[in-house]
Scaffold this active site. Structure first.
Site, PDB file in Angstrom:
ATOM      1  N   TYR A  18       0.847  -1.201   0.000  1.00 30.36           N
ATOM      2  CA  TYR A  18       0.000   0.000   0.000  1.00 30.36           C
ATOM      3  C   TYR A  18       0.881   1.249   0.000  1.00 30.36           C
ATOM      4  O   TYR A  18       0.667   2.175  -0.789  1.00 30.36           O
ATOM      5  CB  TYR A  18      -0.934  -0.013   1.217  1.00 30.36           C
ATOM      6  CG  TYR A  18      -1.899   1.142   1.237  1.00 30.36           C
ATOM      7  CD1 TYR A  18      -3.156   1.031   0.659  1.00 30.36           C
ATOM      8  CD2 TYR A  18      -1.548   2.355   1.822  1.00 30.36           C
ATOM      9  CE1 TYR A  18      -4.047   2.098   0.659  1.00 30.36           C
ATOM     10  CE2 TYR A  18      -2.432   3.431   1.827  1.00 30.36           C
ATOM     11  CZ  TYR A  18      -3.681   3.289   1.249  1.00 30.36           C
ATOM     12  OH  TYR A  18      -4.545   4.358   1.237  1.00 30.36           O
ATOM     13  N   HIS A  22       1.462   4.124  -3.164  1.00 37.16           N
ATOM     14  CA  HIS A  22       1.232   5.562  -3.000  1.00 37.16           C
ATOM     15  C   HIS A  22       2.511   6.378  -3.214  1.00 37.16           C
ATOM     16  O   HIS A  22       2.444   7.520  -3.675  1.00 37.16           O
ATOM     17  CB  HIS A  22       0.590   5.856  -1.644  1.00 37.16           C
ATOM     18  CG  HIS A  22      -0.871   5.586  -1.653  1.00 37.16           C
ATOM     19  ND1 HIS A  22      -1.395   4.315  -1.524  1.00 37.16           N
ATOM     20  CD2 HIS A  22      -1.924   6.423  -1.822  1.00 37.16           C
ATOM     21  CE1 HIS A  22      -2.713   4.389  -1.609  1.00 37.16           C
ATOM     22  NE2 HIS A  22      -3.066   5.651  -1.794  1.00 37.16           N
ATOM     23  N   TYR A  41      -3.555  16.092   0.873  1.00 32.63           N
ATOM     24  CA  TYR A  41      -4.102  14.749   1.096  1.00 32.63           C
ATOM     25  C   TYR A  41      -3.068  13.977   1.903  1.00 32.63           C
ATOM     26  O   TYR A  41      -1.938  13.799   1.460  1.00 32.63           O
ATOM     27  CB  TYR A  41      -4.340  14.059  -0.241  1.00 32.63           C
ATOM     28  CG  TYR A  41      -5.247  12.846  -0.257  1.00 32.63           C
ATOM     29  CD1 TYR A  41      -5.387  12.012   0.837  1.00 32.63           C
ATOM     30  CD2 TYR A  41      -5.947  12.518  -1.400  1.00 32.63           C
ATOM     31  CE1 TYR A  41      -6.218  10.897   0.802  1.00 32.63           C
ATOM     32  CE2 TYR A  41      -6.778  11.403  -1.456  1.00 32.63           C
ATOM     33  CZ  TYR A  41      -6.904  10.604  -0.355  1.00 32.63           C
ATOM     34  OH  TYR A  41      -7.719   9.494  -0.404  1.00 32.63           O
ATOM     35  N   TRP A  76      -7.412   3.481 -10.687  1.00 31.53           N
ATOM     36  CA  TRP A  76      -6.689   3.449  -9.408  1.00 31.53           C
ATOM     37  C   TRP A  76      -7.388   2.512  -8.430  1.00 31.53           C
ATOM     38  O   TRP A  76      -6.749   1.730  -7.746  1.00 31.53           O
ATOM     39  CB  TRP A  76      -6.568   4.859  -8.834  1.00 31.53           C
ATOM     40  CG  TRP A  76      -5.794   4.892  -7.550  1.00 31.53           C
ATOM     41  CD1 TRP A  76      -6.302   4.976  -6.284  1.00 31.53           C
ATOM     42  CD2 TRP A  76      -4.377   4.819  -7.386  1.00 31.53           C
ATOM     43  NE1 TRP A  76      -5.294   4.970  -5.346  1.00 31.53           N
ATOM     44  CE2 TRP A  76      -4.090   4.873  -6.005  1.00 31.53           C
ATOM     45  CE3 TRP A  76      -3.312   4.710  -8.284  1.00 31.53           C
ATOM     46  CZ2 TRP A  76      -2.795   4.818  -5.497  1.00 31.53           C
ATOM     47  CZ3 TRP A  76      -2.027   4.666  -7.783  1.00 31.53           C
ATOM     48  CH2 TRP A  76      -1.782   4.718  -6.398  1.00 31.53           C
ATOM     49  N   TRP A  77      -8.708   2.600  -8.357  1.00 28.96           N
ATOM     50  CA  TRP A  77      -9.464   1.700  -7.477  1.00 28.96           C
ATOM     51  C   TRP A  77      -9.195   0.247  -7.850  1.00 28.96           C
ATOM     52  O   TRP A  77      -8.976  -0.593  -6.978  1.00 28.96           O
ATOM     53  CB  TRP A  77     -10.948   1.983  -7.560  1.00 28.96           C
ATOM     54  CG  TRP A  77     -11.415   3.237  -6.890  1.00 28.96           C
ATOM     55  CD1 TRP A  77     -10.717   4.040  -6.033  1.00 28.96           C
ATOM     56  CD2 TRP A  77     -12.696   3.828  -7.023  1.00 28.96           C
ATOM     57  NE1 TRP A  77     -11.484   5.095  -5.637  1.00 28.96           N
ATOM     58  CE2 TRP A  77     -12.704   4.986  -6.231  1.00 28.96           C
ATOM     59  CE3 TRP A  77     -13.838   3.495  -7.749  1.00 28.96           C
ATOM     60  CZ2 TRP A  77     -13.825   5.816  -6.127  1.00 28.96           C
ATOM     61  CZ3 TRP A  77     -14.944   4.317  -7.649  1.00 28.96           C
ATOM     62  CH2 TRP A  77     -14.935   5.457  -6.839  1.00 28.96           C
TER      63      TRP A  77
END
Length: 106
Positions: A18, A22, A41, A76-77
């Protein structure tokens, strides 16, 4: 400016992946987010529970809501689905948090 916070969950054995994904955020994803009013963000991981805490600062709620319909966001999802809890459309399972206190330097 609008502040939003929410929680999501990454699979316990996928913390490193993860983080890696990112760190290698697609340039087109970054551009799309900024084009839709993203100011800031941040995502934080609680390693003990695998919960992710996300904090956003936005220019406009309505424009931000449109990010979910973009092709890059849907891709992306799909890309992130193997590493975290998702809904049937591969969007992250998330729960909005209610701001109960805010303090900042004037």
């Amino acid at each position: 400016m609008i502040r939003k916070a929410f929680v999501m969950k990454v699979y316990p054995d996928q913390h490193d992946e993860y983080h890696k994904r990112h760190n290698e955020l697609w340039p087109e994803m970054e551009s799309m987010l900024k084009a839709h009013g993203l100011i800031q963000y941040n995502i934080y991981l609680d390693k003990e529970t695998s919960f992710l805490f996300a904090y956003l600062e936005l220019e406009d709620d309505n424009n931000w809501d449109k990010t979910a319909t973009t092709d890059v966001n849907k891709r992306w999802w799909d890309f992130m689905a193997p590493v975290m809890e998702t809904n049937p459309d591969n969007s992250p399972v998330s729960r909005d948090l209610l701001e109960v206190f805010h303090l900042e330097k004037e």
